[in-house]
Write a protein that holds these residues in place. Structure first.
Motif, PDB file in Angstrom:
ATOM      1  N   GLY A 149      -8.706  -5.034  -7.401  1.00 48.46           N
ATOM      2  CA  GLY A 149      -7.666  -4.117  -6.929  1.00 48.46           C
ATOM      3  C   GLY A 149      -8.180  -3.072  -5.964  1.00 48.46           C
ATOM      4  N   VAL A 184      -5.900  -8.431  -6.159  1.00 48.44           N
ATOM      5  CA  VAL A 184      -5.241  -8.677  -4.878  1.00 48.44           C
ATOM      6  C   VAL A 184      -5.554 -10.115  -4.497  1.00 48.44           C
ATOM      7  CG1 VAL A 184      -5.114  -8.019  -2.459  1.00 48.44           C
ATOM      8  CG2 VAL A 184      -5.514  -6.277  -4.179  1.00 48.44           C
ATOM      9  N   LYS A 190       0.836  -1.202   0.000  1.00 45.61           N
ATOM     10  CA  LYS A 190       0.000   0.000   0.000  1.00 45.61           C
ATOM     11  C   LYS A 190       0.873   1.257   0.000  1.00 45.61           C
ATOM     12  CE  LYS A 190      -3.075   2.343   3.165  1.00 45.61           C
ATOM     13  NZ  LYS A 190      -3.739   2.233   4.441  1.00 45.61           N
ATOM     14  N   ALA A 243      -3.054  -1.413  -8.623  1.00 48.71           N
ATOM     15  CA  ALA A 243      -3.368  -2.820  -8.360  1.00 48.71           C
ATOM     16  C   ALA A 243      -4.616  -3.214  -9.139  1.00 48.71           C
ATOM     17  CB  ALA A 243      -3.581  -3.035  -6.874  1.00 48.71           C
ATOM     18  N   ALA A 279      -4.985  -4.126   3.218  1.00 50.76           N
ATOM     19  CA  ALA A 279      -3.856  -3.497   3.902  1.00 50.76           C
ATOM     20  C   ALA A 279      -4.215  -3.092   5.329  1.00 50.76           C
ATOM     21  CB  ALA A 279      -3.381  -2.286   3.117  1.00 50.76           C
ATOM     22  N   LEU A 323      -7.535  -3.418  -2.149  1.00 49.01           N
ATOM     23  CA  LEU A 323      -6.194  -3.299  -1.578  1.00 49.01           C
ATOM     24  C   LEU A 323      -6.218  -2.540  -0.256  1.00 49.01           C
ATOM     25  CD1 LEU A 323      -3.142  -3.729  -1.809  1.00 49.01           C
ATOM     26  CD2 LEU A 323      -3.026  -1.589  -3.089  1.00 49.01           C
TER      27      LEU A 323
END
Length: 82
Positions: free
Chosen positions: A25, A16, A2, A13, A32, A28
């Motif tokens: 994506g 994921v 991140k 991204a 994170a 993310l």
């Protein structure tokens, strides 16, 4: 990942992967922000321990209240006698 993506704007991204699952994506940020394994276990332990702590505190309260009441009576008698 991140932080690296923030520093490098061209990195975007698309997918994921987490635990064998493929996520878009956009997930993310959510991935994170998940706690680490140790943090998750400590949070779970806190949740499991809370009812026991409340039960013990409830059991300990009547004797503590009696002790505070007796101490207040003692203090009143000492103040009246002095």
């Amino acid at each position: 990942m991140k932080d690296f993506a923030k520093a490098h704007e061209k990195l975007v991204a698309k997918l994921v992967s987490l635990g064998g699952q493929v996520l878009p994506g956009a997930e993310l940020e959510k991935v994170a922000s998940l706690p680490t394994r140790e943090q998750a276990l400590s949070m779970l332990l806190g949740v499991l321990k809370a009812p026991i702590q409340k039960f013990v505190a409830t059991l300990a309260e009547p004797p503590a209240k009696l002790a505070r009441t007796l101490a207040a009576i003692r203090d009143q008698k000492q103040a009246a006698g002095a």
